[in-house]
Write an enzyme that holds these catalytic residues in place. Sequence first.
Site, PDB file in Angstrom:
ATOM      1  N   GLU A 184       8.298   3.671  -3.860  1.00  0.00           N
ATOM      2  CA  GLU A 184       9.188   2.487  -3.223  1.00  0.00           C
ATOM      3  C   GLU A 184       8.220   1.647  -2.841  1.00  0.00           C
ATOM      4  O   GLU A 184       7.479   2.092  -1.366  1.00  0.00           O
ATOM      5  CB  GLU A 184      10.607   2.789  -1.923  1.00  0.00           C
ATOM      6  CG  GLU A 184      11.406   3.904  -2.478  1.00  0.00           C
ATOM      7  CD  GLU A 184      12.035   3.708  -2.982  1.00  0.00           C
ATOM      8  OE1 GLU A 184      12.344   2.125  -2.843  1.00  0.00           O
ATOM      9  OE2 GLU A 184      13.099   4.116  -3.449  1.00  0.00           O
TER      10      GLU A 184
ATOM     11  N   GLU B 225      -0.646   7.540   9.690  1.00  0.00           N
ATOM     12  CA  GLU B 225      -1.773   8.105  10.358  1.00  0.00           C
ATOM     13  C   GLU B 225      -1.313   7.375  11.429  1.00  0.00           C
ATOM     14  O   GLU B 225      -1.861   7.356  12.554  1.00  0.00           O
ATOM     15  CB  GLU B 225      -2.686   8.252  10.309  1.00  0.00           C
ATOM     16  CG  GLU B 225      -3.517   6.781   9.795  1.00  0.00           C
ATOM     17  CD  GLU B 225      -3.191   6.492   8.000  1.00  0.00           C
ATOM     18  OE1 GLU B 225      -2.226   6.805   7.661  1.00  0.00           O
ATOM     19  OE2 GLU B 225      -4.147   5.381   7.261  1.00  0.00           O
TER      20      GLU B 225
ATOM     21  N   GLU C 183       2.481 -10.611  -0.783  1.00  0.00           N
ATOM     22  CA  GLU C 183       3.336 -10.107   0.681  1.00  0.00           C
ATOM     23  C   GLU C 183       2.799 -10.267   1.737  1.00  0.00           C
ATOM     24  O   GLU C 183       1.411  -9.769   1.716  1.00  0.00           O
ATOM     25  CB  GLU C 183       4.084  -8.245   0.586  1.00  0.00           C
ATOM     26  CG  GLU C 183       5.000  -7.854   1.023  1.00  0.00           C
ATOM     27  CD  GLU C 183       4.697  -6.035   0.430  1.00  0.00           C
ATOM     28  OE1 GLU C 183       3.981  -5.614   1.007  1.00  0.00           O
ATOM     29  OE2 GLU C 183       6.135  -5.765   1.062  1.00  0.00           O
TER      30      GLU C 183
ATOM     31  N   CYS D 227       9.869  -3.931   4.669  1.00  0.00           N
ATOM     32  CA  CYS D 227       9.756  -4.039   3.258  1.00  0.00           C
ATOM     33  C   CYS D 227      10.539  -5.037   2.553  1.00  0.00           C
ATOM     34  O   CYS D 227      10.536  -5.583   1.288  1.00  0.00           O
ATOM     35  CB  CYS D 227       9.975  -2.509   2.159  1.00  0.00           C
ATOM     36  SG  CYS D 227      11.331  -1.753   2.549  1.00  0.00           S
TER      37      CYS D 227
ATOM     38  N   LYS E 235       3.345  13.843   5.104  1.00  0.00           N
ATOM     39  CA  LYS E 235       2.090  13.190   5.248  1.00  0.00           C
ATOM     40  C   LYS E 235       2.627  11.957   5.654  1.00  0.00           C
ATOM     41  O   LYS E 235       2.720  10.884   4.688  1.00  0.00           O
ATOM     42  CB  LYS E 235       1.107  13.187   4.359  1.00  0.00           C
ATOM     43  CG  LYS E 235      -0.152  12.682   5.281  1.00  0.00           C
ATOM     44  CD  LYS E 235      -1.522  11.394   5.054  1.00  0.00           C
ATOM     45  CE  LYS E 235      -1.212  10.451   4.711  1.00  0.00           C
ATOM     46  NZ  LYS E 235      -1.013   9.455   5.697  1.00  0.00           N
TER      47      LYS E 235
ATOM     48  N   THR F 215      -1.376   0.444  -3.039  1.00  0.00           N
ATOM     49  CA  THR F 215      -1.623   1.763  -2.746  1.00  0.00           C
ATOM     50  C   THR F 215      -0.453   2.652  -3.553  1.00  0.00           C
ATOM     51  O   THR F 215      -0.814   4.068  -4.268  1.00  0.00           O
ATOM     52  CB  THR F 215      -1.097   2.923  -0.758  1.00  0.00           C
ATOM     53  OG1 THR F 215      -1.566   1.569   0.075  1.00  0.00           O
ATOM     54  CG2 THR F 215      -1.079   4.176  -1.009  1.00  0.00           C
ATOM     55  N   GLY F 216       0.196   2.254  -4.183  1.00  0.00           N
ATOM     56  CA  GLY F 216       1.290   2.886  -5.705  1.00  0.00           C
ATOM     57  C   GLY F 216       0.717   3.305  -6.518  1.00  0.00           C
ATOM     58  O   GLY F 216       0.419   3.869  -7.266  1.00  0.00           O
TER      59      GLY F 216
ATOM     60  N   GLY G 129       5.598   2.685   0.199  1.00  0.00           N
ATOM     61  CA  GLY G 129       4.117   2.144   1.015  1.00  0.00           C
ATOM     62  C   GLY G 129       3.865   0.400   0.317  1.00  0.00           C
ATOM     63  O   GLY G 129       4.914   0.520  -0.652  1.00  0.00           O
ATOM     64  N   GLY G 130       2.510   0.579  -0.112  1.00  0.00           N
ATOM     65  CA  GLY G 130       2.155  -1.130  -0.518  1.00  0.00           C
ATOM     66  C   GLY G 130       1.910  -0.883  -2.218  1.00  0.00           C
ATOM     67  O   GLY G 130       1.358  -0.143  -2.282  1.00  0.00           O
TER      68      GLY G 130
HETATM   69  P1  NAD Z   1       0.459   1.400   2.784  1.00  0.00           P
HETATM   70  O1  NAD Z   1       0.588   1.736   1.544  1.00  0.00           O
HETATM   71  O2  NAD Z   1      -1.095   1.398   3.575  1.00  0.00           O
HETATM   72  O3  NAD Z   1       0.191   3.032   3.285  1.00  0.00           O
HETATM   73  C1  NAD Z   1       1.780   4.439   3.175  1.00  0.00           C
HETATM   74  C2  NAD Z   1       1.004   5.084   3.711  1.00  0.00           C
HETATM   75  O4  NAD Z   1       0.590   5.717   2.291  1.00  0.00           O
HETATM   76  C3  NAD Z   1       0.633   6.139   4.619  1.00  0.00           C
HETATM   77  O5  NAD Z   1       0.861   7.575   4.729  1.00  0.00           O
HETATM   78  C4  NAD Z   1      -0.480   5.953   3.893  1.00  0.00           C
HETATM   79  O6  NAD Z   1      -1.868   7.366   4.907  1.00  0.00           O
HETATM   80  C5  NAD Z   1      -0.584   6.661   2.319  1.00  0.00           C
HETATM   81  N1  NAD Z   1      -2.235   6.485   1.711  1.00  0.00           N
HETATM   82  C6  NAD Z   1      -2.853   5.140   1.636  1.00  0.00           C
HETATM   83  N2  NAD Z   1      -3.475   5.445   0.413  1.00  0.00           N
HETATM   84  C7  NAD Z   1      -3.628   6.275   0.156  1.00  0.00           C
HETATM   85  C8  NAD Z   1      -4.312   7.577  -1.346  1.00  0.00           C
HETATM   86  N3  NAD Z   1      -5.122   6.359  -1.337  1.00  0.00           N
HETATM   87  N4  NAD Z   1      -3.766   8.270  -0.847  1.00  0.00           N
HETATM   88  C9  NAD Z   1      -2.585   8.461  -1.023  1.00  0.00           C
HETATM   89  N5  NAD Z   1      -2.112   8.188  -0.275  1.00  0.00           N
HETATM   90  C10 NAD Z   1      -2.534   6.606   0.717  1.00  0.00           C
HETATM   91  O7  NAD Z   1       1.752   1.406   3.343  1.00  0.00           O
HETATM   92  P2  NAD Z   1       2.110   0.968   4.770  1.00  0.00           P
HETATM   93  O8  NAD Z   1       1.249  -0.170   5.689  1.00  0.00           O
HETATM   94  O9  NAD Z   1       1.535   1.595   6.098  1.00  0.00           O
HETATM   95  O10 NAD Z   1       3.542   0.582   4.748  1.00  0.00           O
HETATM   96  C11 NAD Z   1       3.370  -1.026   4.532  1.00  0.00           C
HETATM   97  C12 NAD Z   1       4.086  -1.643   2.843  1.00  0.00           C
HETATM   98  O11 NAD Z   1       5.456  -0.346   2.599  1.00  0.00           O
HETATM   99  C13 NAD Z   1       4.475  -2.531   2.786  1.00  0.00           C
HETATM  100  O12 NAD Z   1       3.850  -3.106   1.042  1.00  0.00           O
HETATM  101  C14 NAD Z   1       6.194  -2.284   2.273  1.00  0.00           C
HETATM  102  O13 NAD Z   1       6.431  -2.984   1.160  1.00  0.00           O
HETATM  103  C15 NAD Z   1       6.212  -1.389   1.506  1.00  0.00           C
HETATM  104  N6  NAD Z   1       7.233   0.033   2.103  1.00  0.00           N
HETATM  105  C16 NAD Z   1       8.159  -0.056   0.993  1.00  0.00           C
HETATM  106  C17 NAD Z   1       9.412  -0.065   1.224  1.00  0.00           C
HETATM  107  C18 NAD Z   1      10.534   0.265   0.580  1.00  0.00           C
HETATM  108  O14 NAD Z   1      11.743   1.032   0.465  1.00  0.00           O
HETATM  109  N7  NAD Z   1      10.108   0.412  -1.250  1.00  0.00           N
HETATM  110  C19 NAD Z   1       9.525   0.454   2.510  1.00  0.00           C
HETATM  111  C20 NAD Z   1       8.756   0.521   3.837  1.00  0.00           C
HETATM  112  C21 NAD Z   1       7.689   0.243   3.676  1.00  0.00           C
END
Ligand code: NAD
Length: 497
Positions: free
Chosen positions: A255, A183, A390, A289, A180, A237-238, A233-234
Site C-alpha cells: 500500500e 521507528e 508526493e 496517503c 515492525k 521503500t515499496g 509506506g512510500g
Molecule cells: P517509509 O516508506 O519511509 O516507511 C514505512 C515503513 O517502512 C517504516 O516502518 C520504515 O521503517 C520501513 N522501511 C524503510 N526502509 C525499509 C527497508 N529498506 N526495508 C524494510 N522496511 C523499510 O514511509 P513513511 O515515511 O513511514 O510513510 C509515508 C508514506 O507512506 C507515504 O508515501 C504515504 O503515501 C504512504 N502511505 C500509504 C498508505 C496507503 O494506504 N496506501 C497509508 C499510509 C501511508
Amino acid sequence: MPHADNSAATLFIDGEWRTAAGGQTRQIHSPADGTLVTTVAEAGRSDAEQAVAAARRTFDDGVWSSSSAWDRGDLLLRVADILVRDKAEFARAESLDTGKRLVESEFDMDDIAACFRYFGKLAGTDSGRVVDTGTPDAISRVQYEPVGVCGMITPWNFPLLQVAWKVAPAIAAGDTFVLKPSELTPSTAILLMRALAEAGLPAGVGNLVLGTGAEVGSVLAEHPDVDLVSFTGGLHTGRTISALAAPTVKKVALELGGKNPNVVFADANFDTAVDFALTAIFLHSGQVCSAGARLIVQDELHDALVDEIVRKAEQIRIGGPFDDDAETGPLISAGHLHKVEEYVATSVAEGAVLRTGGARPDGERYAAGHFYLPTVLDEVQQGSHAVTEESFGPVLTVERFTDEDDAVRIANDTHYGLAGAVFTGEAAKAQRVANRLRHGTVWINDFHPYLPQAEWGGFKQSGIGRELGRGGLGEYQEAKHVYQNLRPGPQHWFSGE
Ligand code: NAD
C-alpha cells in the site's frame, strides 16, 4: 510529560517482553515541541530473526492455524472492547508520538476499534465453497487457508490504524505475524500487543520488533521463513521491499503513496468544493496517503476557487496535539520538514506560483516543533516535479482543465493511482468521471471517508496485492471503491475565520 518509560522491554517475542539483544534503545521526541516522549528498545537483526523463528514455529505446530475461526473472531472482538475501554490512553500515546491533534487520534481509535470488530465478525463466515464436479462420483471444494508467517511493516502517519488493517485480518485468518511499526511512532503498537495478550492471543502468534527499516524491516522482507510481507509506506521503500522479497518469491502486499487528484467542475457547489479542498490537503498537515494534493479545477472557476482556498488556508490555526485552538499540527520530523521545504523550493524554481505559505510559521510557540504553513502552489505544469512527486506535507498544487475529457486526462496523468475525487453538480457527469479515473478510491462530492468493508488500495504504482487469497478473476481485475455523498455540504473542519 512523558507517557511511559518503555526502555526496559518493549520487544514482544514469543509471548515475552524483551530488551534488544544488543541493548540499544531509541528516544522518541514530540514533533510538536521536542520534549522526550518515551524511550524504547531498538531491535537489531538478531531480534528480528528470533521473532520470525517464534512466528514460524507457532504457525508450523498447527494449533493456532487450525483453531476455530469463531474463537479467533471472539478474540478480535475482545480486543475491540479493550480499545474502547483504553481509548484515552491509546489516543494520548498516538498524539504524543505523531503530534497529531488529540481529537484526530480519538477519531482514529474509533476507526481502529471498528476495524477489529469488523474482522472479528468476519472470521469464520467464509471458509470456502463447494464446486460442482458434474458427477456424483467426486466431490470438490475450495477452502481458504492462512498464508503462514506474515511480516508487517507500517508507517507513522496513522500508526495504529495501519497496524490494525494488517493485524486484525491476519488473526482472523489464522496467520502468525511479526510486526515492525515505524521507528518514529512505536507507542501504540506496544499498547496493542499488551491488549492482544490480555485478550488471550497465544504466545508466538503476534510478535513485535521495533527498529529501523534497513536493520529490522529488511529481515522481514527477505527472510525465507516469512511467507508474506505486507507493507504500507512510500513508493521507493515499496520498490526496495519488492526487490528484497524477490529471491524467496514471497507474497508481497504493498500500500504505497499517492498524488491524488481532486477534480472540481465549474458547476460544483462552491462552498462545498472550497471546504473539502481544504480538508483534503490540510488535514493532519497533508500527511495522509490519500490527501487531495492536486486540485484540478475548471478554467472558469479557477480564480474564484483558488482565491477563497488561499484566504481560508491563511486562517488555519496550527498548534500542538493538546492545544484546544489548533486545527492542524506539525510534521513528523525535522527530516520530513526539510523534504517538504525542498519540494516547495524545487516546484517554485520550476515555475509554480507560490500563493501562500512556503515557510515555517513565526513565533516562539513553533520554535521547537516541525511546523510548516499551509501552502498553495498555483499554475503548476503537468509533468513537473510539483505534480509527479508526493510532498506528503501541507502543500496544495493547482492545475486547470477545460472540459471533461481534459479533466480525466490530467487526473490520470500520474504513476500513482491511490485515490481521487470529483466535485460537480451533475450526477451523470460525476459517475462518468468516476468510472474513468484510474484510482483505487474515488469520492464524489466528498473527500477522505473510507469503509473497512470496502476495497482500499492503489492502481498503478500505488500498490499491489489486495487480491491475495481472493477467488474470482483475482489479479486480472482492479477493485475500485466509488463513494458518493448524496447530501454534500461544507463540514467546516477548518473554521476559516
Ligand atoms: P517509509 O516508506 O519511509 O516507511 C514505512 C515503513 O517502512 C517504516 O516502518 C520504515 O521503517 C520501513 N522501511 C524503510 N526502509 C525499509 C527497508 N529498506 N526495508 C524494510 N522496511 C523499510 O514511509 P513513511 O515515511 O513511514 O510513510 C509515508 C508514506 O507512506 C507515504 O508515501 C504515504 O503515501 C504512504 N502511505 C500509504 C498508505 C496507503 O494506504 N496506501 C497509508 C499510509 C501511508
